[in-house]
Design an enzyme around this catalytic site. Structure first.
Site, PDB file in Angstrom:
ATOM      1  N   LYS A 113       6.343  -8.882  -5.627  1.00  0.00           N
ATOM      2  CA  LYS A 113       7.827  -8.490  -5.335  1.00  0.00           C
ATOM      3  C   LYS A 113       8.465  -9.131  -6.328  1.00  0.00           C
ATOM      4  O   LYS A 113       9.525  -8.469  -6.479  1.00  0.00           O
ATOM      5  CB  LYS A 113       8.158  -8.569  -3.846  1.00  0.00           C
ATOM      6  CG  LYS A 113       7.209  -7.700  -2.800  1.00  0.00           C
ATOM      7  CD  LYS A 113       7.892  -7.386  -1.699  1.00  0.00           C
ATOM      8  CE  LYS A 113       7.331  -5.970  -1.073  1.00  0.00           C
ATOM      9  NZ  LYS A 113       6.279  -5.860  -0.464  1.00  0.00           N
ATOM     10  N   LYS A 195      -1.252   1.513  -3.483  1.00  0.00           N
ATOM     11  CA  LYS A 195      -1.284   1.860  -2.112  1.00  0.00           C
ATOM     12  C   LYS A 195      -0.204   2.951  -1.804  1.00  0.00           C
ATOM     13  O   LYS A 195       0.814   2.582  -2.470  1.00  0.00           O
ATOM     14  CB  LYS A 195      -1.394   0.592  -1.164  1.00  0.00           C
ATOM     15  CG  LYS A 195      -0.069   0.120  -1.098  1.00  0.00           C
ATOM     16  CD  LYS A 195      -0.258  -0.975   0.029  1.00  0.00           C
ATOM     17  CE  LYS A 195       0.788  -1.614   0.266  1.00  0.00           C
ATOM     18  NZ  LYS A 195       1.730  -1.242   1.480  1.00  0.00           N
ATOM     19  N   LYS A 198       5.954   2.625   1.954  1.00  0.00           N
ATOM     20  CA  LYS A 198       7.218   3.194   2.419  1.00  0.00           C
ATOM     21  C   LYS A 198       8.366   3.362   1.224  1.00  0.00           C
ATOM     22  O   LYS A 198       8.920   4.216   1.296  1.00  0.00           O
ATOM     23  CB  LYS A 198       7.731   2.207   3.524  1.00  0.00           C
ATOM     24  CG  LYS A 198       7.085   2.277   4.897  1.00  0.00           C
ATOM     25  CD  LYS A 198       8.054   1.595   5.910  1.00  0.00           C
ATOM     26  CE  LYS A 198       7.276   0.737   6.531  1.00  0.00           C
ATOM     27  NZ  LYS A 198       7.142  -0.622   6.033  1.00  0.00           N
TER      28      LYS A 198
HETATM   29  N1  AQP Z   1      -1.547   1.952   2.013  1.00  0.00           N
HETATM   30  C1  AQP Z   1      -1.704   1.166   3.129  1.00  0.00           C
HETATM   31  N2  AQP Z   1      -2.971   1.388   3.559  1.00  0.00           N
HETATM   32  C2  AQP Z   1      -3.461   0.633   4.814  1.00  0.00           C
HETATM   33  N3  AQP Z   1      -2.394  -0.265   5.354  1.00  0.00           N
HETATM   34  C3  AQP Z   1      -1.029  -0.300   5.031  1.00  0.00           C
HETATM   35  N4  AQP Z   1       0.256  -0.800   5.395  1.00  0.00           N
HETATM   36  C4  AQP Z   1       0.779  -0.512   4.897  1.00  0.00           C
HETATM   37  N5  AQP Z   1       0.594   0.033   3.650  1.00  0.00           N
HETATM   38  C5  AQP Z   1      -0.661   0.384   3.855  1.00  0.00           C
HETATM   39  C6  AQP Z   1      -0.154  -1.557   6.869  1.00  0.00           C
HETATM   40  O1  AQP Z   1       1.094  -1.055   7.579  1.00  0.00           O
HETATM   41  C7  AQP Z   1       1.559  -1.980   8.489  1.00  0.00           C
HETATM   42  C8  AQP Z   1       2.973  -2.400   8.222  1.00  0.00           C
HETATM   43  O2  AQP Z   1       3.308  -2.627   6.866  1.00  0.00           O
HETATM   44  P1  AQP Z   1       4.658  -3.098   6.498  1.00  0.00           P
HETATM   45  O3  AQP Z   1       5.841  -2.316   6.893  1.00  0.00           O
HETATM   46  O4  AQP Z   1       4.811  -4.519   7.154  1.00  0.00           O
HETATM   47  O5  AQP Z   1       4.783  -3.548   5.066  1.00  0.00           O
HETATM   48  P2  AQP Z   1       3.926  -3.209   3.861  1.00  0.00           P
HETATM   49  O6  AQP Z   1       2.582  -3.629   3.695  1.00  0.00           O
HETATM   50  O7  AQP Z   1       4.817  -3.755   2.593  1.00  0.00           O
HETATM   51  O8  AQP Z   1       4.105  -1.717   3.851  1.00  0.00           O
HETATM   52  P3  AQP Z   1       4.829  -0.765   2.722  1.00  0.00           P
HETATM   53  O9  AQP Z   1       4.602   0.675   3.812  1.00  0.00           O
HETATM   54  O10 AQP Z   1       4.027  -0.494   1.477  1.00  0.00           O
HETATM   55  O11 AQP Z   1       6.228  -1.022   2.938  1.00  0.00           O
HETATM   56  P4  AQP Z   1       7.308  -1.351   1.664  1.00  0.00           P
HETATM   57  O12 AQP Z   1       7.390  -0.344   0.841  1.00  0.00           O
HETATM   58  O13 AQP Z   1       8.548  -1.751   2.708  1.00  0.00           O
HETATM   59  O14 AQP Z   1       6.886  -2.654   1.094  1.00  0.00           O
HETATM   60  C9  AQP Z   1       0.833  -3.353   7.951  1.00  0.00           C
HETATM   61  O15 AQP Z   1      -0.326  -3.748   8.684  1.00  0.00           O
HETATM   62  C10 AQP Z   1       0.215  -3.062   6.508  1.00  0.00           C
HETATM   63  O16 AQP Z   1      -0.862  -3.568   6.240  1.00  0.00           O
END
Ligand code: AQP
Length: 333
Positions: A113, A195, A198
């Site tokens: 990040k 992956k 969001k």
């Molecule tokens: N691609 C993924 N595959 C499996 N698990 C995933 N998680 C996120 N992306 C994947 C799981 O979803 C939960 C919530 O995630 P988060 O909101 O806490 O943050 P993150 O991991 O940073 O998810 P994003 O969607 O990628 O968000 P942004 O874009 O905001 O950084 C967690 O249990 C995570 O493991």
């Protein structure tokens, strides 16, 4: 016998996607039947990268609604918003006294990040793992259903729990990631780069709010490459990814047919993607429709948030009182 404690959260940084579902929410729904579950919307965590007040509020409501639409029952679990629990930031402050700059800087998600946003390398981003540890330890959580990307954060939570116990006396159980005995899941993006997420890779991520047409469009654009020329050849990563996605939403006989076509070199990726798109539409559409209905009823969402807050504060207040006492921060008795 008292039920084992489960804690997990999702950042309110945008629309939920099938990675969030299969990495985390699918397990929440299974676990709510047998465990004492605390699930929350991680709004404080969002501020490390998404500090825009105008989008925070709708994002929080939507994440709550999407969780419920996926099958989470607010009567069975404590479903709450992180910032409604003041004991979490207090425990976060305490744990920060046991977290070292060097180890925080080495965290993969921090490095990623910080590289992506060099103008916003804030202290919240650096101490993300201590806030996440406070989220879990405030309820003395034992199991944490999360995706594979969170493995390192959980390791740090165990370190902080051990350090507290060693310094002040036995208090916290060590929390472990949980996926019903299976490997943690990582849902790949449709372009084969990283992956689903969001806030990144939006065109290669399938959101739980995507329209049927958009789902079809994204899946048909998924990277596939050339068809195999040798029977039973090893699948390239992008094809493994397509099969992985198919295994999440398609029937066994459908998957078997495409596996056998692949091994016989008769597979047509266009047909496979068409099938995958239809199966994704069947999976996502009902969740999308339910979310819309839940989101419209603000009064009910407020009620759910308040009940969740009460349930979560009960255990948070207890833990924090105990932590303060063990640390010697109890001057009025
Ligand atoms: N691609 C993924 N595959 C499996 N698990 C995933 N998680 C996120 N992306 C994947 C799981 O979803 C939960 C919530 O995630 P988060 O909101 O806490 O943050 P993150 O991991 O940073 O998810 P994003 O969607 O990628 O968000 P942004 O874009 O905001 O950084 C967690 O249990 C995570 O493991």
């Amino acid at each position: 016998m008292s039920k084992e404690i489960v804690v997990s959260g999702i950042r309110s940084t945008g629309f939920l996607h099938i990675g969030n579902y299969f990495g985390a929410i699918r397990n929440y729904i299974k676990m709510q039947e047998e465990y004492n579950c605390y699930f929350f919307v991680a709004d404080y965590h969002s501020l490390t990268t998404h500090p825009d007040p105008a989008s925070l509020k709708p994002n929080v409501y939507r994440v709550l609604a999407e969780n419920i639409a996926c099958g989470l029952d607010p009567e069975k679990v404590a479903l709450y918003v992180q910032s409604d629990i003041p004991e979490i930031p207090e425990l976060y402050l305490m744990l920060n006294m046991m977290a070292y700059k060097g180890e925080l800087e080495k965290t993969a998600s921090f490095k990623e990040k910080a590289r992506a946003n060099p103008d916003n390398v804030n202290a919240g981003l650096l101490t993300y793992p201590t806030l996440m540890s406070a989220d879990i330890l405030i309820h003395k959580g034992k199991y944490v259903p999360v995706g594979k990307d969170q493995e390192q954060h959980l390791e740090m939570a165990r370190n902080f729990a051990q350090r507290f116990n060693h310094r002040y006396g036995e208090m916290f159980p060590e929390p472990y990631p949980f996926n019903f005995g299976a490997e943690l899941v990582k849902i790949p993006s449709l372009d084969g780069k990283g992956k689903m997420s969001k806030s990144e890779n939006e065109n290669a991520t399938l959101y739980l709010s995507d329209s049927d047409e958009l789902i079809r469009k994204k899946v048909m654009k998924a990277v596939s490459g050339d068809a195999p020329t040798e029977p039973n050849s090893v699948k390239p990563d992008v094809i493994e990814n397509l099969f992985l996605l198919m295994k999440l939403v398609s029937e066994d006989d459908v998957i078997a047919k495409f596996e056998s076509d692949y091994n016989a070199c008769t597979i047509r990726y266009g047909d496979m993607k068409k099938q995958l798109a239809e199966d994704m539409v069947s999976f996502i559409a009902p969740i999308r429709e339910k979310t819309i209905a839940i989101q419209e009823d603000k009064d009910n969402l407020h009620k759910i948030m308040k009940i969740g807050k009460e349930k979560a504060r009960e255990s948070s207040v207890r833990t924090l009182e105990q932590a303060r006492k063990m640390m010697g921060i109890n001057f009025y008795c």
